[in-house]
Scaffold this motif. Structure first.
Motif, PDB file in Angstrom:
ATOM      1  N   GLY A 246       0.875  -1.286  -0.044  1.00  0.00           N
ATOM      2  CA  GLY A 246       0.028  -0.033  -0.007  1.00  0.00           C
ATOM      3  C   GLY A 246       0.813   1.106  -0.134  1.00  0.00           C
ATOM      4  N   MET A 247       2.137   1.205  -0.075  1.00  0.00           N
ATOM      5  CA  MET A 247       2.837   2.430  -0.217  1.00  0.00           C
ATOM      6  C   MET A 247       2.939   2.936  -1.236  1.00  0.00           C
ATOM      7  SD  MET A 247       7.278   2.570   0.332  1.00  0.00           S
ATOM      8  CE  MET A 247       7.541   1.661  -1.155  1.00  0.00           C
ATOM      9  N   VAL A 248       2.901   4.612  -1.047  1.00  0.00           N
ATOM     10  CA  VAL A 248       2.773   5.209  -2.402  1.00  0.00           C
ATOM     11  C   VAL A 248       3.917   5.162  -3.203  1.00  0.00           C
ATOM     12  CG1 VAL A 248       2.400   7.572  -3.251  1.00  0.00           C
ATOM     13  CG2 VAL A 248       1.171   6.770  -1.408  1.00  0.00           C
ATOM     14  N   LEU A 249       3.979   4.802  -4.376  1.00  0.00           N
ATOM     15  CA  LEU A 249       5.361   4.673  -5.279  1.00  0.00           C
ATOM     16  C   LEU A 249       5.381   6.176  -6.186  1.00  0.00           C
ATOM     17  CD1 LEU A 249       4.862   0.866  -6.640  1.00  0.00           C
ATOM     18  CD2 LEU A 249       6.106   1.851  -4.783  1.00  0.00           C
ATOM     19  N   ASP A 250       4.123   6.404  -6.491  1.00  0.00           N
ATOM     20  CA  ASP A 250       4.082   7.372  -7.619  1.00  0.00           C
ATOM     21  C   ASP A 250       2.686   8.310  -7.371  1.00  0.00           C
ATOM     22  OD1 ASP A 250       6.305   6.564  -9.524  1.00  0.00           O
ATOM     23  OD2 ASP A 250       4.950   5.000  -9.636  1.00  0.00           O
ATOM     24  N   GLU A 251       3.015   9.669  -7.524  1.00  0.00           N
ATOM     25  CA  GLU A 251       1.968  10.569  -7.366  1.00  0.00           C
ATOM     26  C   GLU A 251       1.817  11.656  -8.782  1.00  0.00           C
ATOM     27  OE1 GLU A 251      -0.044  12.773  -3.897  1.00  0.00           O
ATOM     28  OE2 GLU A 251       1.735  12.915  -3.821  1.00  0.00           O
ATOM     29  N   VAL A 252       0.896  11.801  -9.248  1.00  0.00           N
ATOM     30  CA  VAL A 252       0.599  12.791 -10.290  1.00  0.00           C
ATOM     31  C   VAL A 252      -0.481  13.841  -9.999  1.00  0.00           C
ATOM     32  CG1 VAL A 252      -0.127  13.192 -12.755  1.00  0.00           C
ATOM     33  CG2 VAL A 252       1.297  11.162 -11.887  1.00  0.00           C
ATOM     34  N   LEU A 253      -0.196  15.006 -10.096  1.00  0.00           N
ATOM     35  CA  LEU A 253      -0.983  16.159  -9.704  1.00  0.00           C
ATOM     36  C   LEU A 253      -1.741  16.456 -10.656  1.00  0.00           C
ATOM     37  CD1 LEU A 253       1.083  18.048  -7.073  1.00  0.00           C
ATOM     38  CD2 LEU A 253      -0.450  15.735  -6.729  1.00  0.00           C
ATOM     39  N   ARG A 254      -3.177  17.023 -10.733  1.00  0.00           N
ATOM     40  CA  ARG A 254      -3.927  17.869 -11.555  1.00  0.00           C
ATOM     41  C   ARG A 254      -4.408  19.054 -10.913  1.00  0.00           C
ATOM     42  NH1 ARG A 254      -8.515  20.331 -14.267  1.00  0.00           N
ATOM     43  NH2 ARG A 254      -8.756  19.650 -16.287  1.00  0.00           N
ATOM     44  N   PRO A 255      -3.972  20.021 -11.039  1.00  0.00           N
ATOM     45  CA  PRO A 255      -4.551  21.365 -10.384  1.00  0.00           C
ATOM     46  C   PRO A 255      -5.890  21.574 -10.989  1.00  0.00           C
ATOM     47  CG  PRO A 255      -2.350  21.784 -10.624  1.00  0.00           C
ATOM     48  CD  PRO A 255      -2.518  20.533 -11.460  1.00  0.00           C
ATOM     49  N   ASN A 256      -6.651  22.427 -10.211  1.00  0.00           N
ATOM     50  CA  ASN A 256      -8.023  22.741 -10.706  1.00  0.00           C
ATOM     51  C   ASN A 256      -8.826  21.914 -11.351  1.00  0.00           C
ATOM     52  OD1 ASN A 256      -7.197  25.587 -10.133  1.00  0.00           O
ATOM     53  ND2 ASN A 256      -5.753  25.591 -11.917  1.00  0.00           N
ATOM     54  N   TRP A 257      -9.102  20.669 -10.370  1.00  0.00           N
ATOM     55  CA  TRP A 257      -9.758  19.557 -10.910  1.00  0.00           C
ATOM     56  C   TRP A 257     -11.291  20.119 -10.925  1.00  0.00           C
ATOM     57  CZ3 TRP A 257      -9.239  14.846 -13.117  1.00  0.00           C
ATOM     58  CH2 TRP A 257     -10.337  14.128 -13.164  1.00  0.00           C
ATOM     59  N   VAL A 258     -11.963  19.696 -11.924  1.00  0.00           N
ATOM     60  CA  VAL A 258     -13.379  20.035 -12.267  1.00  0.00           C
ATOM     61  C   VAL A 258     -14.242  18.987 -12.241  1.00  0.00           C
ATOM     62  CG1 VAL A 258     -15.084  21.422 -13.616  1.00  0.00           C
ATOM     63  CG2 VAL A 258     -12.732  21.908 -13.882  1.00  0.00           C
ATOM     64  N   GLY A 259     -15.178  18.908 -11.410  1.00  0.00           N
ATOM     65  CA  GLY A 259     -16.057  17.704 -11.199  1.00  0.00           C
ATOM     66  C   GLY A 259     -17.228  17.728 -10.408  1.00  0.00           C
ATOM     67  N   SER A 260     -17.916  19.000 -10.480  1.00  0.00           N
ATOM     68  CA  SER A 260     -19.087  19.317  -9.773  1.00  0.00           C
ATOM     69  C   SER A 260     -18.932  19.297  -8.313  1.00  0.00           C
ATOM     70  CB  SER A 260     -20.305  18.482 -10.712  1.00  0.00           C
ATOM     71  OG  SER A 260     -20.507  18.537 -11.898  1.00  0.00           O
ATOM     72  N   GLY A 261     -17.867  19.649  -7.811  1.00  0.00           N
ATOM     73  CA  GLY A 261     -17.747  19.555  -6.347  1.00  0.00           C
ATOM     74  C   GLY A 261     -17.109  18.375  -5.832  1.00  0.00           C
ATOM     75  N   TYR A 262     -17.042  17.431  -6.766  1.00  0.00           N
ATOM     76  CA  TYR A 262     -16.331  15.937  -6.252  1.00  0.00           C
ATOM     77  C   TYR A 262     -14.910  16.010  -6.663  1.00  0.00           C
ATOM     78  CZ  TYR A 262     -20.971  14.750  -4.990  1.00  0.00           C
ATOM     79  OH  TYR A 262     -22.112  14.514  -4.232  1.00  0.00           O
ATOM     80  N   GLY A 263     -14.012  15.095  -6.614  1.00  0.00           N
ATOM     81  CA  GLY A 263     -12.710  14.724  -6.787  1.00  0.00           C
ATOM     82  C   GLY A 263     -13.079  13.913  -8.017  1.00  0.00           C
ATOM     83  N   PRO A 264     -11.777  13.362  -8.408  1.00  0.00           N
ATOM     84  CA  PRO A 264     -11.908  12.162  -9.425  1.00  0.00           C
ATOM     85  C   PRO A 264     -12.976  11.154  -9.004  1.00  0.00           C
ATOM     86  CG  PRO A 264      -9.460  12.642  -8.989  1.00  0.00           C
ATOM     87  CD  PRO A 264     -10.411  13.289  -8.099  1.00  0.00           C
ATOM     88  N   TYR A 265     -13.846  10.839 -10.043  1.00  0.00           N
ATOM     89  CA  TYR A 265     -14.965  10.026  -9.951  1.00  0.00           C
ATOM     90  C   TYR A 265     -14.922   8.563 -10.276  1.00  0.00           C
ATOM     91  CZ  TYR A 265     -19.999  10.289  -8.200  1.00  0.00           C
ATOM     92  OH  TYR A 265     -21.000  10.033  -7.335  1.00  0.00           O
ATOM     93  N   GLY A 266     -14.205   8.143 -11.170  1.00  0.00           N
ATOM     94  CA  GLY A 266     -13.936   6.726 -11.710  1.00  0.00           C
ATOM     95  C   GLY A 266     -12.581   6.780 -12.505  1.00  0.00           C
ATOM     96  N   GLY A 267     -12.214   5.413 -12.438  1.00  0.00           N
ATOM     97  CA  GLY A 267     -10.978   5.420 -13.192  1.00  0.00           C
ATOM     98  C   GLY A 267     -10.862   3.810 -13.782  1.00  0.00           C
TER      99      GLY A 267
END
Length: 305
Positions: free
Chosen positions: A104-125
């Motif tokens: 479960g250790m975080v290996l990588d992280e990618v940021l996306r500023p100014n996410w647009v999602g009707s008040g929600y974070g990333p919803y599906g993947g």
């Protein structure tokens, strides 16, 4: 398992042989059902738990997708894959993290500023055969993250897209359920082009594709099952009856190819994909809710060849 508040991702083994006897008492201590739930930290089938500083329910992790990995041809062992997840922080930046599947250790992280999602974070993947992550926001945001370079690409979406459920098909192309003008959208990755399928008789929320190139959508308002074709990019049937349905929300495929529709009316339907016959109705559920690949069978579509 993604936990929205407090934000975290947890790995739980469904098989006791894969659990750990942490207290060395010679047996696996694990919860057996709703009347037998061990205190947090005592269930030995919880393999790891990774927390994230998301500020609340709407921003906590939702998209969670394992990479597809191949079996070693010599040892016949299958390595533990890495796991993608996504959440949003208090200033509106989406965080896409890739975790070690063993720890479960975080290996990588990618940021996306100014996410647009009707008040929600990333919803599906969902992840393709190369391990790339595609992640969608509620209504109108879609990104692609390259598994090797970790470069994030913002993909243009149609102005009338009201995205909800999300899946990849056998070709590595995208299908999106919608509660807008069009009930389903298809995106061909190589063409970078959207194909709206038109009104599908109402909303299509959760959806999933199968190995035979069929797309199955949980239709709501009115309640129904929707069938589309990967090859033709057209609806096959927009009004498959689910007798006694209330609010179909999630769609998934089981290991035998049957379609499962989770209904917020405390039931689930098992449907024959060839005849549309409802083979089984599971009742007695308590507030069931899913809009993604709850069985994990979507991985069969993207395993490296």
């Amino acid at each position: 398992m993604s936990n929205r508040d407090p934000g975290s991702i947890t790995k739980i083994s469904a098989l006791e042989v894969r659990c750990n006897d942490n207290n060395n008492n010679g047996k696996i201590d694990t919860s057996k059902g709703p009347a037998d739930i061990l205190p947090w930290g005592q269930d030995e089938c919880v393999l790891w738990h990774q927390s994230f500083p998301s500020p609340g329910y709407s921003q906590g992790p939702r998209p969670t997708a394992w990479e597809g990995v191949s079996q070693d041809p010599v040892t016949c062992e299958t390595p533990v894959p890495r796991l993608w997840g996504g959440w949003q922080d208090q200033v509106g930046t989406a965080h896409f993290v890739r975790l070690d599947g063993d720890t479960g250790m975080v290996l990588d992280e990618v940021l996306r500023p100014n996410w647009v999602g009707s008040g929600y974070g990333p919803y599906g993947g969902a992840v393709n055969s190369a391990g790339d992550l595609f992640a969608v926001g509620l209504e109108n945001t879609l990104v692609h993250i390259d598994a090797t370079t970790l470069v994030l690409e913002n993909l243009q979406t149609p102005g009338d897209l009201a995205s909800y459920g999300f899946a990849l098909d056998k070709n590595g192309d995208l299908w999106v359920g919608s509660y807008g003008v069009n009930s389903m959208y298809h995106y061909k990755v190589a063409e970078k082009k959207w194909y709206p399928l038109g009104p599908g008789g109402g909303w299509v929320l959760g959806l999933q594709t199968d190995k035979l190139g069929r797309v199955w959508g949980a239709g709501s308002g009115p309640c129904r099952l929707v069938h589309a074709s990967v090859d033709d990019v057209k609806y096959v049937n927009t009004a498959i009856a689910l007798p006694g349905c209330n609010q179909p929300w999630g769609a998934s495929i089981d290991n035998e190819g049957f379609v499962w529709i989770v209904d917020k009316g405390n039931k689930a339907f098992k449907v024959n994909p060839d005849t549309y016959a409802v083979e089984l109705v599971v009742t007695g559920l308590v507030d069931p809710y899913t809009y993604s690949d709850m069985t994990g069978q979507g991985l069969q579509l993207v395993l490296p060849q």
